[in-house]
Design a protein around this motif. Structure first.
Motif, PDB file in Angstrom:
ATOM      1  N   MET A   1      34.223  90.916  51.401  1.00 53.31           N
ATOM      2  CA  MET A   1      32.555  91.410  51.588  1.00 53.31           C
ATOM      3  C   MET A   1      31.866  90.193  51.198  1.00 53.31           C
ATOM      4  O   MET A   1      32.491  89.264  50.541  1.00 53.31           O
ATOM      5  N   SER A   2      30.787  90.131  51.522  1.00 52.48           N
ATOM      6  CA  SER A   2      29.646  89.024  51.406  1.00 52.48           C
ATOM      7  C   SER A   2      29.516  88.949  50.035  1.00 52.48           C
ATOM      8  O   SER A   2      29.317  89.831  49.195  1.00 52.48           O
ATOM      9  N   TYR A   3      29.280  87.534  49.662  1.00 52.14           N
ATOM     10  CA  TYR A   3      28.782  87.366  48.205  1.00 52.14           C
ATOM     11  C   TYR A   3      27.276  86.698  48.275  1.00 52.14           C
ATOM     12  O   TYR A   3      26.692  86.165  49.261  1.00 52.14           O
ATOM     13  N   ALA A   4      26.659  86.966  47.024  1.00 50.85           N
ATOM     14  CA  ALA A   4      25.570  86.268  46.587  1.00 50.85           C
ATOM     15  C   ALA A   4      25.727  85.322  45.488  1.00 50.85           C
ATOM     16  O   ALA A   4      26.331  85.722  44.474  1.00 50.85           O
ATOM     17  N   LEU A   5      25.294  84.215  45.489  1.00 55.10           N
ATOM     18  CA  LEU A   5      25.148  83.271  44.319  1.00 55.10           C
ATOM     19  C   LEU A   5      23.699  83.557  43.791  1.00 55.10           C
ATOM     20  O   LEU A   5      22.776  83.244  44.544  1.00 55.10           O
ATOM     21  N   VAL A   6      23.687  83.658  42.373  1.00 51.53           N
ATOM     22  CA  VAL A   6      22.317  83.790  41.566  1.00 51.53           C
ATOM     23  C   VAL A   6      22.354  82.615  40.568  1.00 51.53           C
ATOM     24  O   VAL A   6      23.111  82.789  39.597  1.00 51.53           O
ATOM     25  N   THR A   7      21.536  81.825  40.543  1.00 53.03           N
ATOM     26  CA  THR A   7      21.122  80.850  39.460  1.00 53.03           C
ATOM     27  C   THR A   7      20.197  81.598  38.532  1.00 53.03           C
ATOM     28  O   THR A   7      19.412  82.269  38.856  1.00 53.03           O
ATOM     29  N   GLY A   8      20.355  81.115  37.429  1.00 59.66           N
ATOM     30  CA  GLY A   8      19.780  81.863  36.223  1.00 59.66           C
ATOM     31  C   GLY A   8      19.761  83.270  36.150  1.00 59.66           C
ATOM     32  O   GLY A   8      18.918  84.030  35.782  1.00 59.66           O
ATOM     33  N   ALA A   9      21.095  83.646  36.263  1.00 54.07           N
ATOM     34  CA  ALA A   9      21.480  85.006  36.490  1.00 54.07           C
ATOM     35  C   ALA A   9      21.536  85.540  35.025  1.00 54.07           C
ATOM     36  O   ALA A   9      21.826  87.082  35.170  1.00 54.07           O
ATOM     37  N   SER A  10      21.481  85.285  34.082  1.00 55.02           N
ATOM     38  CA  SER A  10      21.888  85.840  32.514  1.00 55.02           C
ATOM     39  C   SER A  10      20.734  86.748  32.170  1.00 55.02           C
ATOM     40  O   SER A  10      21.307  87.611  31.491  1.00 55.02           O
ATOM     41  N   ARG A  11      19.652  86.551  32.419  1.00 55.37           N
ATOM     42  CA  ARG A  11      18.612  87.451  32.122  1.00 55.37           C
ATOM     43  C   ARG A  11      17.348  87.540  33.058  1.00 55.37           C
ATOM     44  O   ARG A  11      17.172  86.746  33.922  1.00 55.37           O
TER      45      ARG A  11
END
Length: 260
Positions: A1-11
């Motif tokens: 499955m494809s992935y998404a990378l998210v920065t500043g993801a914690s809130r």
């Protein structure tokens, strides 16, 4: 499955976007400074949406952070399809009275990091059947804002970079979108050092992080160039293009500077 990378993801918006992408079937690569908050998000994604989520706790304002994140991401998957450049913050106060070091730290996170991370991960995104980049700016990108001068300038940079890169990639598999939210119920005001009175004023017109995230994910996957969630924010951003800049700046100063 494809992935998404998210920065500043914690809130805030980053967390809300991460949950929406998991709901839509993406696995996640989550990056932020808070290990505890990331762990909580990883568990929520697994329990609610049954998707894989990997986390990297890292201060993204440090030198070499983009290279560290890119190398980590490439070790986790060869199916990266989405990059969400969400990490960033603001500083409220007059330029000459704020610490230069802290302002440079903000610029590193708001501008240098998304540029470097995008450059490092474009080869991976080109391998996807369809790739997406979402850069999170602000309605402050459309005007100068006294007492948020460098923050607004950094978001104007991110908007301009997004549009230029989008054009360069128009014949490729990658779509670039810039999200420009207005006031949102996140920890932005606290991190920026805004007083209670100014926070109370902002709360009157704030959107929820979930509403902003829904507009962001929907618009990004639809291939939109710019996203301004909320009618009031759209009208406000539109007026900046027709009202003389001096008047716009005076209005902004009346909102932000009177509480300094």
């Amino acid at each position: 499955m494809s992935y998404a990378l998210v920065t500043g993801a914690s809130r805030g918006i980053g967390r809300a976007i991460s949950l929406l992408l998991a709901q839509r079937g993406y696995d996640l690569l989550l990056v932020a400074r808070s290990e505890d908050q990331l762990l909580s998000l990883v568990q929520e994604i697994g329990q609610k949406h049954h998707r894989q989520a990997h986390m990297l706790a890292l201060d993204l304002a440090t030198a070499g952070a983009a290279e560290t994140v890119a190398a980590w991401a490439n070790r986790q998957t060869n199916e990266l399809a989405i990059l969400i450049n969400n990490a960033g913050y603001g500083l409220w106060g007059r330029f000459e009275q704020l610490s230069l070091a802290e302002q440079q730290n903000m610029l590193q996170l708001n501008m240098t990091l998304p540029v470097a991370l995008t450059h490092a991960l474009l080869p991976a995104l080109h391998k996807a059947p369809k790739g997406y980049i979402l850069n999170v700016a602000s309605t402050a990108a459309y005007q100068a804002v006294p007492s948020l001068a460098l923050y607004a300038a950094s978001k104007a940079f991110l908007l301009s970079f997004s549009r230029g890169l989008r054009y360069e990639l128009k014949t490729s598999n990658i779509s670039v979108t810039c999200l420009c939210p207005g006031a949102t119920t996140t920890s932005f005001a606290d991190r920026a050092g805004m007083g209670a009175e100014l926070q109370a004023t902002a709360n009157k017109v704030s959107m929820t992080a979930e509403a902003v995230a829904e507009a962001a994910v929907t618009g990004m996957l639809a291939g939109e160039a710019e996203l301004i969630p909320g009618i009031l924010n759209k009208v406000s951003a539109g007026l900046t293009s027709v009202v003389p800049k001096g008047i716009v700046e005076k209005i902004a100063a009346g909102i932000y500077e009177k509480y300094l």
